[in-house]
Design a protein around this motif. Structure first.
Motif, short mmCIF file in Angstrom:
data_model
loop_
_atom_site.label_atom_id
_atom_site.label_comp_id
_atom_site.label_asym_id
_atom_site.label_seq_id
_atom_site.Cartn_x
_atom_site.Cartn_y
_atom_site.Cartn_z
N LEU A 198 1.14 -8.39 0.27
CA LEU A 198 1.38 -7.78 -0.98
C LEU A 198 2.53 -6.61 -0.85
O LEU A 198 2.42 -5.96 0.13
CB LEU A 198 0.03 -7.07 -1.56
CG LEU A 198 -0.83 -8.12 -2.11
CD1 LEU A 198 -2.12 -7.25 -2.28
CD2 LEU A 198 -0.55 -8.82 -3.37
N PRO A 199 3.43 -6.42 -1.69
CA PRO A 199 4.32 -5.49 -1.70
C PRO A 199 3.73 -4.07 -1.68
O PRO A 199 3.02 -3.69 -2.68
CB PRO A 199 5.52 -5.62 -2.79
CG PRO A 199 4.54 -6.57 -3.86
CD PRO A 199 3.42 -7.13 -3.21
N LYS A 200 4.19 -3.40 -0.89
CA LYS A 200 3.56 -1.91 -0.73
C LYS A 200 4.55 -0.85 -0.50
O LYS A 200 5.78 -1.09 0.11
CB LYS A 200 2.33 -1.92 0.36
CG LYS A 200 1.25 -2.66 0.23
CD LYS A 200 0.19 -2.52 1.12
CE LYS A 200 -0.85 -3.23 1.00
NZ LYS A 200 -1.64 -3.38 2.04
N THR A 201 4.42 0.16 -0.73
CA THR A 201 5.13 1.67 -0.42
C THR A 201 4.69 1.80 1.11
O THR A 201 3.75 1.26 1.56
CB THR A 201 4.73 2.76 -1.15
OG1 THR A 201 3.43 3.14 -0.86
CG2 THR A 201 5.02 2.59 -2.70
N ARG A 202 5.61 2.88 1.56
CA ARG A 202 5.24 2.89 3.20
C ARG A 202 3.84 3.86 3.26
O ARG A 202 3.50 3.56 4.33
CB ARG A 202 6.44 3.91 3.73
CG ARG A 202 7.64 3.16 4.03
CD ARG A 202 8.57 3.78 4.44
NE ARG A 202 9.45 4.71 3.81
CZ ARG A 202 10.49 4.64 3.00
NH1 ARG A 202 10.93 3.19 3.31
NH2 ARG A 202 11.14 5.41 2.16
N SER A 203 3.43 4.57 2.02
CA SER A 203 2.29 5.04 2.21
C SER A 203 1.14 4.05 1.67
O SER A 203 0.17 4.34 1.65
CB SER A 203 2.11 6.12 1.38
OG SER A 203 2.49 5.86 0.12
N GLY A 204 1.27 2.77 1.54
CA GLY A 204 0.31 1.81 1.54
C GLY A 204 -0.10 1.73 0.04
O GLY A 204 -1.05 0.82 -0.48
N LYS A 205 0.81 2.07 -0.92
CA LYS A 205 0.42 1.79 -2.27
C LYS A 205 0.87 0.56 -2.98
O LYS A 205 1.98 0.08 -2.62
CB LYS A 205 0.87 2.67 -3.43
CG LYS A 205 -0.02 4.07 -3.66
CD LYS A 205 0.57 4.86 -4.72
CE LYS A 205 -0.15 4.82 -6.14
NZ LYS A 205 0.47 5.52 -7.11
N ILE A 206 0.03 -0.43 -3.37
CA ILE A 206 0.50 -1.71 -4.00
C ILE A 206 1.49 -1.37 -4.99
O ILE A 206 1.06 -0.73 -5.99
CB ILE A 206 -0.60 -2.53 -4.15
CG1 ILE A 206 -1.27 -2.72 -3.00
CG2 ILE A 206 -0.12 -4.17 -4.75
CD1 ILE A 206 -2.79 -3.84 -3.42
N LEU A 207 2.63 -2.16 -4.93
CA LEU A 207 3.75 -2.13 -6.12
C LEU A 207 3.50 -2.83 -7.17
O LEU A 207 4.32 -3.89 -7.37
CB LEU A 207 5.13 -2.11 -5.42
CG LEU A 207 5.59 -1.07 -4.67
CD1 LEU A 207 6.64 -1.40 -3.55
CD2 LEU A 207 5.84 0.15 -5.19
#
Ligand code: COA
Ligand code: AMP
Length: 635
Positions: free
Chosen positions: A586-595
């Motif tokens: 799944l696409p995520k930010t570097r801090s692990g939040k799903i976009l």
């Protein structure tokens, strides 16, 4: 006619308490209030010290005033072929008898009773019977599964559950009793018994001594000449709890009080809807939703109107002309429904040819709410119906219009895509992240300056802290609606999107967070995301993405269909989750939040920017290819 709206709104702003005290004059009180508005235990309360009874104001009062022979409820069920009219006198008798049954089974003022019923008149009778006794009802929509019902049973701990043997959807009969039994089995809180309305389409198996037959009980009370009287309750006592989707699987128990609710709803009938007592009002919704509570049951009856309780669909029961048949046959002066119902009709009958078959000369106004009314739908409805089409914006939390075009005060010019202007009681401000008002035309968080007007939730059931955290904390001094939008130079509001995990599917409010909790509970799923993508008919549709745990050898299609089934089982058919896709990541930010927002924009075909914080942009290409292969959204 020049609209009186601006004068009335200014009058409210200069003296809010005086405004609501005057409106309260249209309600019968058994004891007047000490304070129109007061903070009690840190919560904003209206008509403090007053006593009243909602059922009295909806039913008995009209019988006393000479409306006994007027139709109160017209039940019209194209799905079963049944029709029945209850006069106000008949309704009074039915409600008093059923209230007596509830009393005999142990329900008393302050107790909770869950009502899990389809669109039958007994659902409204049960609601009013609870109101008569000061019993707090909680109606659960029939499209929810046993686990959702169990969650609500645990939260409000009902004394009794009132249900029906079945609901009827096109092409299938849904037996409610097995769902009810399963829910009671699952729940920790155990009701003392159930009262079940047997319908001829399915017979429920009854447990002796626990499940009571509606008709047998009512007949016995009637034969004995018994019936319960209205019990005066505090204006601030809860009338009902209505659970609505929050950002997690645990729904929010919106509390509605008795006094403020009556005052606001009664005021809205003439000011917002422009309807007179004695006229026929129709809200084509379901008693399981807030629109059904407010505008199928309480408001039309408070106002002495005839309300239509319609058990059917806009299309297919039997055709796309059903709405016009009902309007014509019962001489409805207005219709209130969700835009999705009109999109469904337009799809079947694009030229509106069915309309010509019916006499709609009584019909004055179409009201839309529940989701954004897209300009195409409004224009089509205006053109085929030749009446004003009025969008208005509100939420389960408020129980009545936040922004609308007040037909009874003189309709303001309609601007497509806008639900128009704030109603008295609501000081709407569009704020930036820092809590400052943005310039007109700029997008921001739509908030209401506190206090909220009568009828709005004073709190959540047994959850004052959650109430404050969910609504009052992000913007101190304001109620956060969780809708984003803007206001134009004329003070018209535009509601564009939710700012949280709520999606709106066919006018039904659903939580993507709740669906994610269910997907995550599948034993093969490592992580998941659910987003709402734009849909031409239903407004939005949920799409699920799941990443499998390593070592899972099943075919992706197998897990996908298990996931779809699981959501249907745990939340219910109404979730309408039909597409789940197995993806490798799944696409995520570097801090692990799903976009999630980015995925949604890609599926919707709307403009999007590569998030600066994205961990690995290649994942978006993978996901786009996967969605294109499945024709998700606009791809
Ligand atoms: N009991 C049990 N199941 C229900 C149900 C109920 N009361 N209401 C809906 N469902 C089921 C449907 O049968 C459907 O099941 P399926 O997946 O087996 O087909 C599923 O839940 C999804 O329902 P819905 O999203 O409503 O889709 P639909 O195709 O049945 O109908 C519309 C589409 C547009 C005709 C319908 O949604 C509609 O009339 N919407 C108006 C909404 C409305 O009144 N909202 C209230 C706010 S004003
Ligand atoms: P519910 O609580 O089910 O009534 O859903 C409330 C939500 O539905 C709101 O917060 C909005 O997101 C959406 N909504 C309701 N009415 C409108 C409207 N007229 N225009 C835009 N969105 C709406």
């Amino acid at each position: 006619m020049k609209s009186r709206y601006h004068d009335i709104y200014a009058g409210w702003k200069s003296d809010p308490e005086g405004f609501w005290a005057k409106a309260a004059g249209d309600i019968d009180w058994t004891k007047p209030w000490d304070e129109v508005f007061q903070k009690v235990d840190g919560l904003d309360r209206w008509f403090v010290g007053a006593e009243c009874n909602t059922c009295w104001n909806c039913v008995d009062r009209h019988v006393e005033a000479g409306r006994g022979d007027q139709a109160a409820i017209i039940y019209d069920s194209p799905i079963t072929g049944a029709k029945r009219t209850y006069s106000y006198s008949e309704l009074q008798e039915e409600v008093a008898c059923f209230a007596q049954v509830l009393t005999d089974k142990g329900a008393a003022r302050g107790d909770r009773v869950i009502i899990y019923m389809p669109m039958v008149p007994e659902a409204a009778i049960a609601m009013l019977a609870c109101a008569r006794l000061g019993v707090i009802h909680s109606v659960v929509f029939g499209g929810f599964a046993a686990a959702e019902l169990a969650t609500r049973i645990n939260d409000c701990d009902p004394k009794l559950i009132v249900s029906s043997s079945c609901g009827i959807e096109p092409g299938r009969v849904i037996a409610y009793k097995p769902l009810l039994d399963e829910a009671i089995e699952l729940a920790k809180a155990k009701p003392a018994g159930t009262i079940v309305l047997q319908r001829e389409q399915a017979t429920a198996d009854m447990k002796a001594g626990y499940d009571h037959d509606w008709q047998t009980e009512v007949d016995a009370v009637r034969a004995a000449g018994r019936g319960a009287d209205c019990v005066p309750v505090k204006a601030t006592d809860p009338l009902y709890i209505l659970y609505t989707s929050g950002t997690t699987g645990q729904p929010k128990g919106v509390v509605r009080d008795n006094g403020g609710h009556m005052v606001a709803l009664k005021w809205s009938m003439s000011a917002m809807y422009g309807v007179e007592p004695g006229e026929v009002y129709w809200a084509a919704s379901d008693v399981g939703w807030v629109v059904g509570h407010s505008y199928i049951v309480y408001a039309p009856l408070l106002h002495g109107c005839t309300t239509i309780l319609f058990e059917g669909k806009p299309v297919g029961t039997p055709d796309a002309g059903t709405f016009w048949r009902v309007i014509s046959e019962h001489k409805a002066v207005c219709l209130f429904t969700a835009p999705t119902a009109f999109r469904a009709i337009k799809k079947e009958d694009p030229k509106g040819e069915f309309i010509g078959k019916y006499d709609l000369s009584h019909f004055r106004t179409l009201f839309l709410a529940g989701e954004r009314a897209d300009p195409d739908t409004i224009e089509w409805a205006q053109q085929v119906l030749q009446v004003p089409v009025i969008d208005h914006w509100w939420q389960t939390e408020t129980g009545w219009t936040i922004a609308g075009n007040p037909v009874g005060l003189g309709t303001l010019p309609v601007k497509l895509g806008s639900p128009a202007v704030p109603m008295p009681g609501y000081d709407i401000q569009v704020l930036d992240e820092g809590g400052h008002e943005v310039a007109r035309g700029e997008l921001g968080a739509v908030c209401v300056k506190l206090p909220l007007p009568p009828s709005c939730l004073p709190t959540l059931w047994n959850a004052d802290e959650r109430f404050r955290d969910s609504y009052l904390t992000a913007y101190p001094g304001y109620y956060e609606t969780s809708d984003a939008g803007y206001m134009d130079d004329d003070g018209y509001l535009y509601i564009m999107a939710r700012t949280d995990d709520i999606i709106n599917v066919a006018g039904h409010r659903l939580s993507t967070g709740g669906m994610e909790e269910v997907l995550a509970s599948h034993s093969d799923v490592a992580e998941c995301a659910v987003v709402g993508v734009a849909d031409k008919l239903k407004g939005q549709l949920p799409i699920g993405f799941v990443v499998l745990k390593s070592g899972v050898n099943k075919k992706p299609e197998e897990v996908e269909s298990e996931c779809v089934k699981l959501v249907r089982e745990k939340i219910g058919a109404v979730a309408a989750l039909r597409t789940v896709m197995v993806v490798s990541r799944l696409p995520k930010t570097r801090s692990g939040k799903i976009l999630r927002a980015t995925v949604r924009s890609i599926a919707d075909g709307s403009d999007w920017k590569m998030p600066a914080t994205i961990d690995d942009p290649a994942i978006l290409d993978e996901l786009t290819a996967a969605m294109t292969a499945r024709s998700v959204g606009s791809l």
